[in-house]
Design a protein around this motif. Structure first.
Motif, short mmCIF file in Angstrom:
data_model
loop_
_atom_site.label_atom_id
_atom_site.label_comp_id
_atom_site.label_asym_id
_atom_site.label_seq_id
_atom_site.Cartn_x
_atom_site.Cartn_y
_atom_site.Cartn_z
N ALA A 108 0.86 -1.60 -0.05
CA ALA A 108 0.19 -0.14 -0.17
C ALA A 108 0.88 0.67 0.49
O ALA A 108 0.53 2.51 -0.81
CB ALA A 108 -1.14 -0.20 1.20
N PHE A 116 -1.72 1.37 5.76
CA PHE A 116 -2.47 0.47 5.49
C PHE A 116 -2.27 -0.37 7.28
O PHE A 116 -1.68 -1.13 7.16
CB PHE A 116 -2.45 -0.23 4.78
N PRO A 146 -7.37 1.94 1.41
CA PRO A 146 -6.77 1.24 -0.26
C PRO A 146 -7.87 -0.46 -0.05
O PRO A 146 -7.30 -0.24 1.15
CB PRO A 146 -5.30 1.20 -0.51
N VAL A 148 -5.37 -4.43 -1.23
CA VAL A 148 -4.32 -4.76 -1.85
C VAL A 148 -4.80 -6.29 -2.06
O VAL A 148 -5.58 -7.35 -1.27
CB VAL A 148 -3.21 -4.43 -0.78
N VAL A 181 -2.06 -2.79 -6.33
CA VAL A 181 -3.31 -1.88 -5.21
C VAL A 181 -4.25 -0.82 -5.16
O VAL A 181 -3.80 -0.34 -7.21
CB VAL A 181 -1.96 -1.20 -4.01
#
Ligand code: SIN
Ligand code: FE2
Length: 217
Positions: A108, A116, A146, A148, A181
């Protein structure tokens, strides 16, 4: 565009391929950790075995799934949700190995998403012919975090679409060791996987495994 870089700190070679604003493929990012990852997965799956869940519409998914971490993604006739409990065992999901979280955090960070801290890892296993239709990951609370996504085993064609299901999707071939990602402006993009073609991988035979790391709460 392809950007080649040598990460001196990690002492490994990886290639970054930007897909769009907020989305990036890190080629070979987990290759050095393949043995460790597969051993840890074996442990996790002995506690919470893979199973083919049923969609709210009553279809059995072609992808077999399990989870590790505080939250696990599940689907049944009642809908999609995250649950602290494995509905098959009645127990908490197996703990997420610390190095899984660390790898996801490093990936990330490469894409610009700092700190993250995933609390969910969905484990998807594709047999030849298995596919995942276009969907958004939107059951999480905080879309600033995010996604991943780690690919292992036989290759697959990842579809990376737009903000609407009908938007044309990019076709991104993913191989063993690759990590995708996506976050920021790309966080809610539709994505999916085309039916996996016959192939064999030295460690995983005729299977593809995908690990999807998310921050749910
Ligand atoms: C997912 O969206 O949960 C899976 C994506 C993949 O298998 O690459
Ligand atoms: Fe997804």
């Amino acid at each position: 565009m392809t950007l080649s870089l040598f990460d001196a700190e990690e002492n490994k070679r990886t290639w970054q391929e930007p897909l769009c604003d907020g989305a990036l493929v890190l080629r070979g990012f987990v290759l050095d950790d393949e043995t460790k990852i597969l051993a840890a997965l074996e442990d996790v799956l002995a506690q919470s075995p893979l199973r083919n869940m049923v969609t709210p519409g009553g279809f059995r998914m072609s992808v077999a799934m399990s989870n590790c971490g505080t939250y696990g993604w599940v689907t049944d006739r009642g809908g999609y949700r995250y649950d602290r409990m494995d509905p098959e065992s009645g127990n908490a999901w197996p703990a997420m190995p610390d190095f899984f979280a660390k790898l996801a955090q490093e990936a990330a960070a490469q894409a610009g998403f700092k700190n993250f801290e995933p609390d969910a890892c969905l484990i998807n296993r594709y047999e030849v012919g298995a596919r995942m239709s276009l969907h958004q990951d939107k059951n999480e609370c905080d879309f600033t975090q995010p996604i991943v996504s780690v690919s292992l085993g036989i290759p697959a064609m990842f579809l990376f679409g737009g903000m609407r299901r009908e938007d044309k999707a990019m076709r991104v071939p993913l191989a063993h060791g690759d990590v995708v990602v996506w976050g920021g402006a790309a966080r809610l993009r539709y994505h999916g996987v085309l039916a996996v073609k016959t192939a064999s991988h030295p460690l995983l035979g005729q299977h593809r495994i995908n690990l999807t790391f998310r921050k749910v709460n």
